[in-house]
Design an enzyme around this catalytic site. Structure first.
Site, mmCIF file in Angstrom:
data_model
loop_
_atom_site.group_PDB
_atom_site.id
_atom_site.type_symbol
_atom_site.label_atom_id
_atom_site.label_comp_id
_atom_site.label_asym_id
_atom_site.label_seq_id
_atom_site.Cartn_x
_atom_site.Cartn_y
_atom_site.Cartn_z
ATOM 1 N N SER A 193 0.894 -1.070 -0.002
ATOM 2 C CA SER A 193 0.119 0.106 0.035
ATOM 3 C C SER A 193 0.742 1.215 -0.039
ATOM 4 O O SER A 193 1.856 1.221 0.568
ATOM 5 C CB SER A 193 -0.973 0.089 1.425
ATOM 6 O OG SER A 193 -1.486 1.141 1.421
ATOM 7 N N TYR A 238 -2.103 -0.828 10.466
ATOM 8 C CA TYR A 238 -2.041 -0.994 8.918
ATOM 9 C C TYR A 238 -0.775 -0.404 8.187
ATOM 10 O O TYR A 238 -0.205 -1.011 7.640
ATOM 11 C CB TYR A 238 -3.419 -0.475 8.333
ATOM 12 C CG TYR A 238 -3.513 -0.559 6.973
ATOM 13 C CD1 TYR A 238 -3.981 -1.644 6.339
ATOM 14 C CD2 TYR A 238 -3.289 0.570 5.915
ATOM 15 C CE1 TYR A 238 -4.037 -1.854 4.965
ATOM 16 C CE2 TYR A 238 -3.384 0.286 4.762
ATOM 17 C CZ TYR A 238 -3.802 -0.852 4.184
ATOM 18 O OH TYR A 238 -3.776 -0.779 2.519
#
Length: 258
Positions: free
Chosen positions: A147, A161
């Site tokens: 990501s 995350y």
């Protein structure tokens, strides 16, 4: 050039988290290039629905890979059907947001386990099948879906995350250095804003998000599929351990985080 650099004809792929979102975009792209694709997620009905939609070269293979046991079980089921695996896409993931003072251990462990631990142990469990398919002349491929949140911050308090995706980018490099010895090339993709169940803001407020992206739009299915096809095909054989940001320029922007 006579060689079709982007063909996946005759190749077998496994895409985790493949029933929706980015995983589904990649699965469809692979199928369109001639691959047979097994899609896996923890929800059997979603896998079956995607397989029915994408056609006979898409096979449903549901499995929860949030534990090492689940990873090993998926590998066992896959290798009972296919003696070799040409392409593995580690896409299954989770996110969790909470204020710093309230962030729970459960939100830490769930995200770190699925986003960082599972790609390692699923690749380990499928090492034999990937090695059987690969060579230095025609390597098998492992693509980790990272990501841009592993590259730069967003304003949300998604502590585990951010940590998991940053860790996955460097884990990709560490694993790639080992696996290339066996004719297995590992790389990563760091998506930006793509409409998905995980990124509901991009899905539901795409026009607003687009104004903050240098390319002035969110990602499209073909943007994600195109990068994955490149890395999975002959075109990407000499790219080892790198993570490509597919984000419309967000990671380069100087105007602050999204």
């Amino acid at each position: 050039m006579a060689l079709d650099m982007f063909s996946l004809e005759g190749r077998v792929a496994l895409v985790t988290g493949g029933s929706r979102g980015i995983g589904k975009m990649i699965a469809k792209g692979f199928i369109d290039q001639g691959a047979k694709v097994y899609v896996s997620s923890r929800k059997p009905a979603a896998c079956d629905e995607t397989a029915a939609e994408l056609g006979p070269n898409c096979i449903s293979l549901p499995q929860d890979v949030s534990t090492v046991e689940g990873c090993q079980q998926l590998a066992k089921r896959l290798t009972a059907l296919e003696p070799k695996l040409d392409i593995l896409v580690n896409n299954a993931g989770a996110a969790w947001g909470a204020p710093f003072d309230d962030f729970p251990e459960s939100g830490w462990d769930k995200v770190m386990d699925l986003n960082l631990k599972s790609p390692f142990f699923l690749t380990q469990a499928l090492h034999g099948a990937l090695k059987a398919a690969g060579s230095h002349e025609r390597p098998s491929k492992v693509i980790n879906i990272c990501s841009i949140d592993g590259i730069r911050l967003n304003p949300q308090e998604t502590y585990s995350y951010h940590a998991s995706k940053a860790g996955l980018i460097y884990l990709t490099r560490r694993m790639a250095a080992r696996l290339v010895e066996d004719g297995i090339v590992m790389t990563g993709i760091a998506p930006g804003a793509f409409a998905s169940e995980m990124n509901r803001v991009a899905r539901d407020q795409g026009d607003i998000i687009a104004k903050r992206i240098p390319m002035r739009r969110i990602g499209r299915d073909e943007d994600m599929a195109g990068c994955a096809i490149y890395l999975a095909s002959r075109a990407g054989d000499y790219v080892v351990g790198e993570t490509i940001a597919v984000d419309g320029g967000v990671a380069l922007a100087t105007t602050g985080p999204l």
